[in-house]
Design an enzyme around this catalytic site. Structure first.
Site, PDB file in Angstrom:
ATOM      1  N   THR A   1       5.036  -0.246  11.586  1.00  0.00           N
ATOM      2  CA  THR A   1       6.197  -0.942  12.152  1.00  0.00           C
ATOM      3  C   THR A   1       6.380  -2.334  11.546  1.00  0.00           C
ATOM      4  O   THR A   1       7.505  -2.771  11.326  1.00  0.00           O
ATOM      5  CB  THR A   1       6.085  -1.067  13.679  1.00  0.00           C
ATOM      6  OG1 THR A   1       4.821  -1.651  14.001  1.00  0.00           O
ATOM      7  CG2 THR A   1       6.206   0.281  14.342  1.00  0.00           C
TER       8      THR A   1
ATOM      9  N   GLU B   1      -1.222 -13.972  13.035  1.00  0.00           N
ATOM     10  CA  GLU B   1      -1.136 -14.474  11.658  1.00  0.00           C
ATOM     11  C   GLU B   1      -0.509 -15.868  11.609  1.00  0.00           C
ATOM     12  O   GLU B   1      -0.935 -16.728  10.828  1.00  0.00           O
ATOM     13  CB  GLU B   1      -0.345 -13.481  10.796  1.00  0.00           C
ATOM     14  CG  GLU B   1      -1.123 -12.194  10.561  1.00  0.00           C
ATOM     15  CD  GLU B   1      -0.252 -10.987  10.243  1.00  0.00           C
ATOM     16  OE1 GLU B   1      -0.824  -9.932   9.917  1.00  0.00           O
ATOM     17  OE2 GLU B   1       0.993 -11.080  10.330  1.00  0.00           O
TER      18      GLU B   1
ATOM     19  N   ASP C   1       5.600  -3.258   8.494  1.00  0.00           N
ATOM     20  CA  ASP C   1       6.141  -3.058   7.140  1.00  0.00           C
ATOM     21  C   ASP C   1       7.636  -2.746   7.205  1.00  0.00           C
ATOM     22  O   ASP C   1       8.429  -3.254   6.405  1.00  0.00           O
ATOM     23  CB  ASP C   1       5.404  -1.911   6.435  1.00  0.00           C
ATOM     24  CG  ASP C   1       3.895  -2.095   6.473  1.00  0.00           C
ATOM     25  OD1 ASP C   1       3.434  -3.229   6.261  1.00  0.00           O
ATOM     26  OD2 ASP C   1       3.178  -1.110   6.733  1.00  0.00           O
TER      27      ASP C   1
ATOM     28  N   ALA D   1       3.427   2.692  23.615  1.00  0.00           N
ATOM     29  CA  ALA D   1       2.827   3.538  22.571  1.00  0.00           C
ATOM     30  C   ALA D   1       2.439   2.618  21.426  1.00  0.00           C
ATOM     31  O   ALA D   1       2.911   1.490  21.331  1.00  0.00           O
ATOM     32  CB  ALA D   1       3.823   4.604  22.099  1.00  0.00           C
TER      33      ALA D   1
ATOM     34  N   SER E   1       0.836  -1.203   0.000  1.00  0.00           N
ATOM     35  CA  SER E   1       0.000   0.000   0.000  1.00  0.00           C
ATOM     36  C   SER E   1       0.878   1.262   0.000  1.00  0.00           C
ATOM     37  O   SER E   1       2.075   1.205   0.283  1.00  0.00           O
ATOM     38  CB  SER E   1      -0.906  -0.001   1.231  1.00  0.00           C
ATOM     39  OG  SER E   1      -0.118  -0.081   2.410  1.00  0.00           O
TER      40      SER E   1
END
Length: 310
Positions: A233, A161, A235, A228, A24
């Protein structure tokens, strides 16, 4: 008639490689190709991005606008490259893909690239969800499991995943190693579960099967938790793993140490800069400070060490 100039990235290839990255793209912010292309270039790769979507910003914002590429449009781009003898790549990198038809075309791309370079390394981040939540259509899960995993060289799932791809629940380090073994048996020689929470510890688990039928070399890296939430991250992690594992092809441990150390430096700078701007970094998703972290990407000091499993 003037002779067409050579494509220098083909005639004089870099020592690292030439990457086709299908991910993307956002106009603003760093996710997908915006998160992967620049770091790979810093590590010495020629990178050709194909943007599977082009959005104004990532989808975590209140609104977003833009366009989605379909499978036919992707194949059109591949044919255009092929017509001009531009399809020699050392690596293919894929990240978020939103539809089964697009993912099916990616499988055609793998075949086409391997017909030109049989040694193509396919690094696949099977982006499907996180923390128990699926954010792609259900039919992509079986397509990844049955068609994509068998042709991947390196697979970089997160914990959720890896569970979807193997059908096992990962609640311990032992489960993580078992998941890696299941995935090796299907195809990829390198598997990295990029983030896994076990007993409140955040881990990366890596597994490298150096020969068919051989027991894989397996390790973990304990990663400090930063309070946070960041976009892009995963990618960035996969891009760094590609980048460093090509420089250390037989040493996935060192590649993972460099990738984790680099990523942590980027994230710490990101938090510090938001705090400097007077913003509480725990209240919203943060855009990573990629350009400001160039040196941490090029030359990260190894601060996080791999621990071998026996």
């Amino acid at each position: 008639m003037a002779r067409r100039p050579p494509v220098l990235s083909l005639v004089l290839p870099s020592e690292t490689g030439r990457v086709l990255s299908i991910q993307s793209h956002t106009v603003q912010g760093y996710v997908g190709n915006k998160s992967a292309v620049f770091p790979l270039q810093l590590l010495g790769y020629d990178v050709d991005p194909i943007n599977s979507v082009q959005f104004s910003n990532h989808t975590g914002y209140p609104t977003f606008k833009g366009q989605v590429l379909n499978g036919d449009q992707l194949w059109d781009l591949i044919e255009g490259l092929g017509d001009n003898d531009l399809l020699y790549y050392t690596h293919l990198l894929t990240g978020y893909i939103g539809s089964a038809s697009f993912l099916s075309t990616v499988l055609k791309v793998v075949d086409r690239l391997r017909s030109i370079n049989p040694n193509l390394v396919y690094v696949c981040d099977p982006v499907m969800g996180d923390e128990g939540k699926l954010y792609v259509p259900q039919d992509l899960v079986s397509l990844y499991r049955e068609k994509v995993v068998p042709v991947a060289s390196m697979l970089t799932p997160n914990q959720f995943e890896a569970e979807l791809l193997t059908g096992i629940r990962i609640a311990s380090e032992k489960n993580g190693l078992e998941a890696c073994n299941i995935l090796h048996a299907v195809g990829p020689t390198k598997v990295v579960i990029t983030s896994m929470v076990v007993q409140d510890k955040l881990l990366l688990i890596g597994s490298h099967q150096k020969g068919k039928g051989q027991a894989p070399e397996q390790f973990k890296i304990v990663i400090p938790k930063i309070p946070a939430y960041f976009s892009g991250t995963g990618d960035l992690t996969t891009a760094l793993l590609l980048g460093w594992s090509n420089k250390y092809p037989d040493d996935l441990e060192t590649a993972a140490e460099l990738a984790v150390s680099s990523l942590q430096a980027v994230l710490r700078r990101t938090v510090a800069d938001y705090e400097k701007a007077g913003f509480n970094p725990q209240t919203s998703s943060l855009e990573i400070r990629l350009v400001q972290s160039q040196e941490d990407i090029r030359n990260p000091p190894i601060k996080y060490k791999a621990e071998k499993f026996n």
